[in-house]
Design a protein around this motif. Structure first.
Motif, short mmCIF file in Angstrom:
data_model
loop_
_atom_site.label_atom_id
_atom_site.label_comp_id
_atom_site.label_asym_id
_atom_site.label_seq_id
_atom_site.Cartn_x
_atom_site.Cartn_y
_atom_site.Cartn_z
N GLU A 1 -8.96 -10.19 8.36
CA GLU A 1 -8.93 -8.78 7.93
C GLU A 1 -9.83 -8.55 6.71
OE1 GLU A 1 -6.35 -6.11 8.69
OE2 GLU A 1 -5.87 -7.21 10.50
N GLY B 1 0.83 -1.21 0.00
CA GLY B 1 0.00 0.00 0.00
C GLY B 1 0.86 1.25 0.00
N SER B 2 0.23 2.40 -0.15
CA SER B 2 1.00 3.64 -0.23
C SER B 2 1.60 4.02 1.12
CB SER B 2 0.13 4.77 -0.79
OG SER B 2 -0.90 5.08 0.11
N THR B 3 0.99 3.57 2.22
CA THR B 3 1.51 3.96 3.54
C THR B 3 2.20 2.81 4.28
OG1 THR B 3 -0.50 3.44 4.78
CG2 THR B 3 -0.37 5.62 3.78
N PHE C 1 -1.06 -12.03 10.10
CA PHE C 1 -0.96 -10.71 9.49
C PHE C 1 0.14 -9.90 10.15
CE2 PHE C 1 -2.36 -6.21 9.83
CZ PHE C 1 -2.25 -5.88 8.49
N GLY D 1 -7.85 4.54 1.08
CA GLY D 1 -6.42 4.33 1.26
C GLY D 1 -5.68 5.64 1.42
N GLY D 2 -4.36 5.56 1.35
CA GLY D 2 -3.56 6.76 1.45
C GLY D 2 -3.57 7.55 0.16
N ALA D 3 -3.49 6.85 -0.96
CA ALA D 3 -3.38 7.54 -2.24
C ALA D 3 -4.60 7.38 -3.13
CB ALA D 3 -2.12 7.06 -2.98
N SER D 4 -5.38 6.33 -2.93
CA SER D 4 -6.59 6.18 -3.75
C SER D 4 -7.75 5.72 -2.90
CB SER D 4 -6.35 5.18 -4.89
OG SER D 4 -6.29 3.87 -4.39
N THR E 1 -0.47 -1.05 -4.78
CA THR E 1 -1.63 -0.22 -5.12
C THR E 1 -1.20 1.21 -5.43
OG1 THR E 1 -2.07 0.05 -2.75
CG2 THR E 1 -3.24 -1.72 -3.88
N ALA E 2 -1.98 2.18 -4.97
CA ALA E 2 -1.87 3.55 -5.47
C ALA E 2 -0.50 4.20 -5.32
CB ALA E 2 -2.93 4.41 -4.81
N ARG F 1 2.08 -4.93 3.87
CA ARG F 1 1.52 -5.93 4.79
C ARG F 1 1.62 -7.31 4.19
NH1 ARG F 1 -1.93 -1.39 3.04
NH2 ARG F 1 -1.16 0.17 4.47
N SER G 1 -10.27 0.81 6.20
CA SER G 1 -9.04 1.60 6.07
C SER G 1 -9.18 2.93 6.82
CB SER G 1 -8.69 1.84 4.60
OG SER G 1 -8.61 0.62 3.92
N TYR G 2 -8.95 4.07 6.15
CA TYR G 2 -8.94 5.33 6.89
C TYR G 2 -10.31 5.74 7.43
CZ TYR G 2 -4.04 6.45 6.27
OH TYR G 2 -2.68 6.45 6.35
N ASP H 1 -9.95 4.07 10.72
CA ASP H 1 -8.93 4.67 11.59
C ASP H 1 -9.37 6.02 12.16
OD1 ASP H 1 -7.51 2.49 10.74
OD2 ASP H 1 -6.05 3.59 9.54
N1 ADP Z 1 -4.90 -5.10 6.35
C1 ADP Z 1 -5.18 -3.93 6.89
N2 ADP Z 1 -5.68 -3.86 8.12
C2 ADP Z 1 -5.96 -2.70 8.66
N3 ADP Z 1 -5.81 -1.52 8.06
C3 ADP Z 1 -5.32 -1.52 6.83
C4 ADP Z 1 -4.99 -2.72 6.18
N4 ADP Z 1 -4.55 -2.41 4.96
C5 ADP Z 1 -4.62 -1.07 4.88
N5 ADP Z 1 -5.07 -0.53 6.01
C6 ADP Z 1 -5.28 0.88 6.27
O1 ADP Z 1 -5.37 1.53 5.00
C7 ADP Z 1 -4.89 2.85 5.12
C8 ADP Z 1 -3.76 3.14 4.19
O2 ADP Z 1 -4.00 2.70 2.92
P1 ADP Z 1 -2.84 2.12 2.03
O3 ADP Z 1 -3.21 0.70 1.72
O4 ADP Z 1 -1.50 2.31 2.64
O5 ADP Z 1 -2.93 3.06 0.78
P2 ADP Z 1 -3.45 2.77 -0.70
O6 ADP Z 1 -4.56 1.77 -0.56
O7 ADP Z 1 -3.91 4.10 -1.20
O8 ADP Z 1 -2.27 2.24 -1.45
C9 ADP Z 1 -4.44 2.97 6.54
O9 ADP Z 1 -5.55 3.46 7.27
C10 ADP Z 1 -4.17 1.57 6.97
O10 ADP Z 1 -4.25 1.45 8.37
#
Ligand code: ADP
Ligand code: CA
Length: 406
Positions: free
Chosen positions: A387, A34-36, A61, A179-182, A108-109, A39, A308-309, A312
């Motif tokens: 998850e 993911g962008s942030t 996980f 997500g962080g970017a999308s 991803t993004a 995992r 996701s966010y 959070d």
């Molecule tokens: N498996 C997971 N369990 C809990 N939270 C997740 C999981 N995957 C992503 N997140 C949450 O998704 C958010 C970040 O999105 P991310 O996946 O990094 O960006 P993107 O989807 O834009 O590439 C954060 O809030 C992160 O805690």
């Protein structure tokens, strides 16, 4: 529960289980770059009875920060991170199953936003780590995932875990991923009108578990929470503007700070002289959201799973419990946004972006997707201890493509 067992009977018919005919447990490893953060999800499937009924038993996980894209300018440094996560799989999977256990990474993004060259260099590093591992490395095991798959696979995960993809009475539920970017929105249209009014590339037919689902899905690149912060600050796609300060009425008045995202450093701060608070902030945020997203009329009245966010930020503001999750209305986010933005000094121990984030979520839901104030959002991190991530759907898809199911 019995529904799930029945469903697996179709998924892995008794005479077709090439991964492992004798052992009663097998594994699938899916990386989410993911962008942030990155995992690892290690799924365990078990064959509990002699009739070869298979079940998803559990998940291991782990996650690390920052995301892959933070290594854009030094791809070789990325190696440690994927090695560290892969070590978890080495520990979790019994050695005699290593070479039958597929390992895949999907980005991803964060990587979608990088240049092709930088993204490929990072993926190459991961591929090398995978190739040197004892696991089964399928063709194309390390790649950037198409945004429409991200939505579809999350939808598959949630609806599988809630038992909606088995049996006759399927009441599937739509999914929202921030997500962080999308950000993604996905649902199974019930109205003919939705199929007619949707832009062509928002509808995707997807085959899984012996059914074809024609889903409405779209991934909005640049509309993840962190990308949105930059857009609101007017800093998106403004690489390396040395020393420039980006200000917003959504930030604490006297704040001045630095922020790193996607390998770029930004300086940002509050409106020292001008206004701050929910009203001016909402107007600022609207500029980024209004008219930018497609609004399917049918979703106004339905409820969605959100994670996701969305999750959070709801946890951060005590709207829901971190472990339990909960059900909210869209207006709960607006209420919190007002509370935080109009009392920023009281929230100064929290993230300086809390007001901006909540206001963005509110505007995205209402003005972006067109949800009503009373639209219900089911905020969920885990269902049956698994998850709610696209990675489970991706693992099913992987097993399907490896010929483990038909
Ligand atoms: N498996 C997971 N369990 C809990 N939270 C997740 C999981 N995957 C992503 N997140 C949450 O998704 C958010 C970040 O999105 P991310 O996946 O990094 O960006 P993107 O989807 O834009 O590439 C954060 O809030 C992160 O805690
Ligand atoms: Ca994600």
């Amino acid at each position: 529960h019995s529904n799930r067992v029945m469903w697996f009977q179709d998924f892995f018919p008794p005479n077709m289980c090439p991964i492992n005919a004798k052992d009663d447990t097998f594994y699938g490893i899916m990386f989410d770059a993911g962008s942030t953060g990155t995992r690892i999800h290690i799924y365990t499937f078990v064959q509990k009875s002699p009739e070869n009924l298979l079940e998803l038993e559990g998940e291991i996980f782990e996650s690390v920060k920052p995301g892959l894209s933070a290594y854009a300018d030094q791809p070789e440094k990325e190696k440690n991170m994927s090695l560290r996560l892969l070590d978890m799989a080495i520990d979790a999977v019994p050695p005699h199953l290593w070479k039958k256990t597929p390992v895949v990474l999907k980005a991803t993004a964060g990587l979608r936003l990088l240049s092709e060259e930088k993204a490929q260099a990072l993926l190459l590093e991961v591929r090398e780590v995978f190739e040197e591992s004892p696991f089964l490395v399928p063709e194309d095991s390390v790649s950037i995932m198409d945004g429409s798959y991200e939505g579809i696979l999350a939808w598959i995960t949630v609806n599988f875990l809630t038992g909606q993809l088995s049996g006759q009475n399927q009441h599937t539920v739509g999914t929202l991923d921030l997500g962080g970017a999308s950000t993604q929105i996905t649902f199974l249209p019930q109205f003919e009108e939705t199929l007619k009014e949707a832009p062509g590339d928002f509808l995707t037919s997807f085959e899984m578990f012996n059914s074809t689902y024609k889903l409405y899905t779209h991934s909005y690149l640049g509309f993840g929470l962190k990308a949105a912060r930059l857009a609101i600050l007017g800093a998106l796609n403004m690489e390396a503007v040395d020393g420039q300060m980006f200000r917003s009425s959504c930030l604490p008045k006297h704040l001045e700070a630095e922020w790193h995202f996607g390998g770029v450093k930004y300086r940002y701060g509050g409106n020292k002289e001008g206004e701050t608070g929910f009203k001016p902030c909402y107007l600022e945020v609207l500029k980024v959201v209004k008219g930018k997203l497609h609004q399917p009329t049918e979703i106004r009245g339905s409820s969605f799973y959100a994670f996701s966010y969305y999750y959070d930020r709801a946890v951060d503001t005590n709207l829901i419990d971190y472990e339990q999750g909960g059900i909210l209305e869209v207006k709960d986010f607006e209420r919190k946004a007002k509370e935080v933005c109009d009392n920023m000094e009281r929230y100064n121990s929290a993230s300086p972006f809390l007001c901006m984030d909540l206001t963005y979520i509110t505007a995205l839901l209402k003005e972006g997707f067109g949800f009503r104030d009373n639209t219900l959002l089911q905020l969920t991190k885990k269902v049956n201890n698994i998850e709610t991530s696209w990675t489970l759907g991706a693992t099913f898809h992987l097993l399907q493509s490896l010929g483990i199911t038909y």
